[in-house]
Design a protein around this motif. Structure first.
Motif, PDB file in Angstrom:
ATOM      1  N   GLN A  18      97.489 -50.712   2.114  1.00 46.58           N
ATOM      2  CA  GLN A  18      98.324 -50.463   3.227  1.00 46.58           C
ATOM      3  C   GLN A  18      98.083 -51.093   4.199  1.00 46.58           C
ATOM      4  OE1 GLN A  18     101.223 -48.379   1.912  1.00 46.58           O
ATOM      5  NE2 GLN A  18     100.176 -49.237   0.091  1.00 46.58           N
ATOM      6  N   GLY A  19      96.983 -51.952   4.293  1.00 39.52           N
ATOM      7  CA  GLY A  19      96.607 -52.841   5.361  1.00 39.52           C
ATOM      8  C   GLY A  19      95.164 -53.501   5.119  1.00 39.52           C
ATOM      9  N   PRO A  20      94.597 -53.919   5.974  1.00 39.60           N
ATOM     10  CA  PRO A  20      93.330 -54.870   5.482  1.00 39.60           C
ATOM     11  C   PRO A  20      92.409 -53.889   4.869  1.00 39.60           C
ATOM     12  CG  PRO A  20      93.616 -54.665   7.956  1.00 39.60           C
ATOM     13  CD  PRO A  20      94.711 -53.925   7.567  1.00 39.60           C
ATOM     14  N   LEU A  21      91.667 -54.509   3.880  1.00 41.00           N
ATOM     15  CA  LEU A  21      90.655 -53.605   2.831  1.00 41.00           C
ATOM     16  C   LEU A  21      89.497 -54.623   2.740  1.00 41.00           C
ATOM     17  CD1 LEU A  21      90.449 -51.478   0.794  1.00 41.00           C
ATOM     18  CD2 LEU A  21      91.656 -53.174  -0.728  1.00 41.00           C
ATOM     19  N   LEU A  22      88.572 -54.065   3.136  1.00 39.31           N
ATOM     20  CA  LEU A  22      87.201 -55.170   2.844  1.00 39.31           C
ATOM     21  C   LEU A  22      86.235 -54.081   1.837  1.00 39.31           C
ATOM     22  CD1 LEU A  22      84.852 -57.113   3.098  1.00 39.31           C
ATOM     23  CD2 LEU A  22      84.659 -56.251   5.402  1.00 39.31           C
ATOM     24  N   VAL A  23      85.868 -54.741   0.706  1.00 43.08           N
ATOM     25  CA  VAL A  23      84.778 -54.043  -0.145  1.00 43.08           C
ATOM     26  C   VAL A  23      83.639 -55.028  -0.007  1.00 43.08           C
ATOM     27  CG1 VAL A  23      83.938 -53.215  -2.244  1.00 43.08           C
ATOM     28  CG2 VAL A  23      86.227 -52.516  -1.574  1.00 43.08           C
ATOM     29  N   LYS A  24      82.600 -55.181   0.638  1.00 38.68           N
ATOM     30  CA  LYS A  24      81.746 -55.673   1.134  1.00 38.68           C
ATOM     31  C   LYS A  24      80.701 -56.391  -0.117  1.00 38.68           C
ATOM     32  CE  LYS A  24      79.608 -53.727   4.384  1.00 38.68           C
ATOM     33  NZ  LYS A  24      78.472 -53.497   5.299  1.00 38.68           N
ATOM     34  N   ALA A  25      80.760 -57.911  -0.347  1.00 40.62           N
ATOM     35  CA  ALA A  25      79.706 -58.130  -1.322  1.00 40.62           C
ATOM     36  C   ALA A  25      78.380 -57.550  -0.805  1.00 40.62           C
ATOM     37  CB  ALA A  25      79.628 -59.700  -1.337  1.00 40.62           C
ATOM     38  N   ASP A  99      80.617 -63.291   8.357  1.00 39.23           N
ATOM     39  CA  ASP A  99      79.327 -62.556   8.377  1.00 39.23           C
ATOM     40  C   ASP A  99      79.493 -61.423   7.039  1.00 39.23           C
ATOM     41  OD1 ASP A  99      78.508 -64.039  10.238  1.00 39.23           O
ATOM     42  OD2 ASP A  99      79.366 -62.751  11.794  1.00 39.23           O
ATOM     43  N   MET A 100      80.548 -60.945   6.980  1.00 37.09           N
ATOM     44  CA  MET A 100      81.004 -59.783   5.708  1.00 37.09           C
ATOM     45  C   MET A 100      81.819 -60.451   4.824  1.00 37.09           C
ATOM     46  SD  MET A 100      80.996 -56.365   7.772  1.00 37.09           S
ATOM     47  CE  MET A 100      79.681 -55.780   8.834  1.00 37.09           C
ATOM     48  N   ARG A 101      81.371 -60.642   3.799  1.00 27.75           N
ATOM     49  CA  ARG A 101      82.263 -61.203   2.862  1.00 27.75           C
ATOM     50  C   ARG A 101      82.721 -60.194   1.750  1.00 27.75           C
ATOM     51  NH1 ARG A 101      78.213 -65.227   0.965  1.00 27.75           N
ATOM     52  NH2 ARG A 101      76.979 -63.917   2.420  1.00 27.75           N
ATOM     53  N   PHE A 102      84.005 -60.480   1.265  1.00 26.98           N
ATOM     54  CA  PHE A 102      84.637 -59.528   0.256  1.00 26.98           C
ATOM     55  C   PHE A 102      84.079 -59.559  -1.139  1.00 26.98           C
ATOM     56  CE2 PHE A 102      87.412 -57.109  -2.135  1.00 26.98           C
ATOM     57  CZ  PHE A 102      88.357 -56.603  -1.304  1.00 26.98           C
ATOM     58  N   VAL A 103      83.963 -58.954  -1.867  1.00 26.87           N
ATOM     59  CA  VAL A 103      83.188 -58.859  -3.078  1.00 26.87           C
ATOM     60  C   VAL A 103      84.174 -59.632  -4.099  1.00 26.87           C
ATOM     61  CG1 VAL A 103      83.611 -56.546  -4.027  1.00 26.87           C
ATOM     62  CG2 VAL A 103      81.935 -57.936  -4.798  1.00 26.87           C
ATOM     63  N   LEU A 104      83.688 -60.796  -4.510  1.00 27.72           N
ATOM     64  CA  LEU A 104      84.547 -61.678  -5.620  1.00 27.72           C
ATOM     65  C   LEU A 104      83.914 -61.635  -7.043  1.00 27.72           C
ATOM     66  CD1 LEU A 104      84.527 -64.855  -3.303  1.00 27.72           C
ATOM     67  CD2 LEU A 104      86.310 -63.044  -3.495  1.00 27.72           C
ATOM     68  N   THR A 105      85.098 -61.849  -7.955  1.00 26.32           N
ATOM     69  CA  THR A 105      84.754 -62.036  -9.319  1.00 26.32           C
ATOM     70  C   THR A 105      85.558 -63.581  -9.721  1.00 26.32           C
ATOM     71  OG1 THR A 105      84.647 -61.077 -11.527  1.00 26.32           O
ATOM     72  CG2 THR A 105      86.745 -60.726 -10.097  1.00 26.32           C
ATOM     73  N   GLY A 277      84.729 -49.887   6.916  1.00 25.52           N
ATOM     74  CA  GLY A 277      85.364 -49.750   8.192  1.00 25.52           C
ATOM     75  C   GLY A 277      86.529 -48.499   8.042  1.00 25.52           C
ATOM     76  N   THR A 278      86.369 -47.622   7.385  1.00 31.00           N
ATOM     77  CA  THR A 278      87.288 -46.686   7.267  1.00 31.00           C
ATOM     78  C   THR A 278      87.833 -45.834   8.385  1.00 31.00           C
ATOM     79  OG1 THR A 278      85.857 -45.016   6.264  1.00 31.00           O
ATOM     80  CG2 THR A 278      87.114 -46.355   4.709  1.00 31.00           C
ATOM     81  N   HIS A 279      86.506 -45.628   9.311  1.00 30.84           N
ATOM     82  CA  HIS A 279      87.007 -45.129  10.435  1.00 30.84           C
ATOM     83  C   HIS A 279      87.512 -46.060  11.576  1.00 30.84           C
ATOM     84  CE1 HIS A 279      82.891 -46.883  10.628  1.00 30.84           C
ATOM     85  NE2 HIS A 279      83.251 -46.967  12.067  1.00 30.84           N
ATOM     86  N   ARG A 280      87.722 -47.377  11.151  1.00 32.70           N
ATOM     87  CA  ARG A 280      88.504 -48.010  12.189  1.00 32.70           C
ATOM     88  C   ARG A 280      89.915 -48.522  11.670  1.00 32.70           C
ATOM     89  NH1 ARG A 280      84.159 -52.443  14.263  1.00 32.70           N
ATOM     90  NH2 ARG A 280      82.249 -51.239  14.429  1.00 32.70           N
ATOM     91  N   GLY A 281      90.276 -47.628  10.616  1.00 33.54           N
ATOM     92  CA  GLY A 281      91.612 -48.191  10.069  1.00 33.54           C
ATOM     93  C   GLY A 281      91.643 -48.929   8.962  1.00 33.54           C
ATOM     94  N   LEU A 282      90.518 -49.462   8.401  1.00 35.72           N
ATOM     95  CA  LEU A 282      90.662 -50.290   7.166  1.00 35.72           C
ATOM     96  C   LEU A 282      90.566 -49.552   6.168  1.00 35.72           C
ATOM     97  CD1 LEU A 282      89.670 -52.550   9.335  1.00 35.72           C
ATOM     98  CD2 LEU A 282      88.013 -53.424   7.813  1.00 35.72           C
ATOM     99  N   GLY A 283      90.807 -50.116   4.992  1.00 38.74           N
ATOM    100  CA  GLY A 283      90.739 -49.401   3.597  1.00 38.74           C
ATOM    101  C   GLY A 283      91.664 -48.416   3.198  1.00 38.74           C
ATOM    102  N   ARG A 284      93.018 -48.635   3.825  1.00 44.89           N
ATOM    103  CA  ARG A 284      93.949 -47.677   3.487  1.00 44.89           C
ATOM    104  C   ARG A 284      94.659 -48.211   2.199  1.00 44.89           C
ATOM    105  NH1 ARG A 284      98.256 -46.975   6.742  1.00 44.89           N
ATOM    106  NH2 ARG A 284      97.609 -48.872   7.961  1.00 44.89           N
ATOM    107  N   VAL A 285      94.630 -47.085   1.200  1.00 47.31           N
ATOM    108  CA  VAL A 285      95.225 -48.075  -0.072  1.00 47.31           C
ATOM    109  C   VAL A 285      96.243 -46.733  -0.511  1.00 47.31           C
ATOM    110  CG1 VAL A 285      93.655 -49.316  -0.886  1.00 47.31           C
ATOM    111  CG2 VAL A 285      93.463 -46.731  -1.495  1.00 47.31           C
TER     112      VAL A 285
END
Ligand SMILES: [Zn+2]
Length: 394
Positions: A18-25, A99-105, A277-285
């Motif tokens: 529902q917005g930007p999402l980051l699960v860090k590598a 600097d912070m990358r999303f985990v990839l497959t 970053g869920t406390h900064r509004g990231l990660g809403r699903v």
């Protein structure tokens, strides 16, 4: 727990950002998953682990910052040298990694972002702990994974360790199950494999080229509440299509499905954020369930050939199999009504020991089992645990 499967619930869980999402590598193992790994260590090693964990995390961040700084410096020097040599051709620069990358497959012939199942499980576990603790006046509906030995809030399985030392293999499954808190009973702990399994969640649609966006951010100094010096960093994020995971709950008690119903309700309402970053509004699903199947095994599978579909947990099944009663499964009242509508037999006869039902309207199932997870039940489970613990100490 026992090797034989008696009941099984499976479904697909679709998570739409529902917005930007980051699960860090590098975070494929969430704090909760990582903690569980640490808990397999001996108690004296655990303390050292928890102390070292904070320091290692800081080192890792400092390392990333330094790498990024060195890289920028190197590139600046290269450009300068090129100008001095009088090169007019622009230098083709490798795109700089965030600097912070999303985990990839690797999937469908390219790298694409995904959500590791261990991260999703960790997120749901934390939410379940909060739910359970909010339901008892003393806030002890679930144990504290981070509790320190002897600190009065130690993990529920601590008493097994005290009485047995580190020889885990000597703790019987029935003994372990009786003293565990509801969250450990569903999600697992060093003495018991979790009842719930969540696969990695992959993109439903192909990601396309260069699928991740980037954004700058600034680290906040907690004490001053202002930007920390030199803490500028950038991160990758995904705000495209949905991810999908497969969820399996095997050998469940009915109240466990009730707890799961509450977790899924939270996901449906977008109240359970995922990743960084869920406390900064990231990660809403927003989460949705589809393809739900309920299966029973063994002689039980032969009993019901047409709707309604009975809802039976291990507590109800142990009435038919006295040997199961040693686990202390919940077999109280009221039981949920069988599902009369929106269910159909999908496997019948061909595999006589397994009978699977498709539940076409999953919300009917959640409505039926949801009320089982309530303060009275959480209190009953807590009392049963205390009784088992006292037994444990003789
Ligand atoms: Zn516990």
């Amino acid at each position: 727990m026992f090797a034989q499967t008696l009941n099984e619930l499976t479904f697909r869980l679709t998570l739409a950002p529902q917005g930007p999402l980051l699960v860090k590598a590098g975070d494929e193992f969430t704090p909760a998953g990582e903690v569980q790994d640490a808990l397999r260590l001996l108690p004296e090693k655990q303390m050292a682990y928890f102390q070292g964990r904070k320091e290692r995390e800081q080192e890792r961040r400092d390392g990333l910052k330094k790498q990024a700084k060195d890289r920028r410096e190197r590139e600046r020097r290269d450009r300068q040298a090129a100008r001095q040599r009088g090169q007019t051709q622009p230098i083709v620069e490798e795109p700089e990694a965030a600097d912070m990358r999303f985990v990839l497959t690797q999937r469908r012939g390219q790298k694409e972002p995904y959500l590791p199942g261990s991260s999703l499980k960790g997120v749901l576990r934390s939410h379940a702990e909060r739910l359970a603790c909010s339901m008892t006046p003393a806030g002890d509906g679930a144990c504290n994974l981070f509790g320190r030995p002897g600190g009065g809030d130690e993990p529920c399985w601590q008493c097994l360790e005290e009485s047995d030392g580190p020889r885990r293999e000597h703790v019987s499954a029935t003994r372990a199950y009786r003293v565990l808190c509801p969250v450990c009973k569903l999600f697992g702990c060093p003495f018991l494999a979790g009842r719930i399994r969540i696969s990695d969640a992959y993109l439903v649609e192909p990601a396309g080229r260069g699928p991740l966006s980037r954004r700058d951010s600034v680290g906040i100094d907690r004490r001053r509440g202002a930007a920390a010096d030199g803490a500028k960093y950038d991160f990758e994020y995904w705000d495209g299509g949905a991810f999908q995971a497969q969820v399996t709950v095997r050998n469940f008690e009915l109240w466990q499905l009730g707890l799961l119903a509450h977790l899924l309700h939270g996901l449906d309402k977008g109240e359970i954020p995922v990743g960084f970053g869920t406390h900064r509004g990231l990660g809403r699903v927003q989460g949705a369930v589809s393809g739900l199947q309920m299966a029973y095994f063994g002689s039980l599978a032969l009993e019901q050939r047409s709707p309604p579909l009975p809802l039976l947990g291990l507590g109800q099944l142990s009435l038919k199999r006295p040997v199961l009663a040693a686990y202390g499964f919940w077999d109280g009242e009221p039981l949920p009504s069988p599902l009369a509508r929106g269910v159909r037999l999908v496997m019948d006869g061909s595999v006589p020991w397994r009978q699977a039902w498709a539940v076409d309207e999953p919300e009917r199932l959640w409505e039926a089992v949801g009320p089982l997870w309530n303060p009275r039940l959480v209190d009953e489970l807590a009392q049963a645990r205390r009784a088992a613990e006292e037994e444990e100490h003789g």
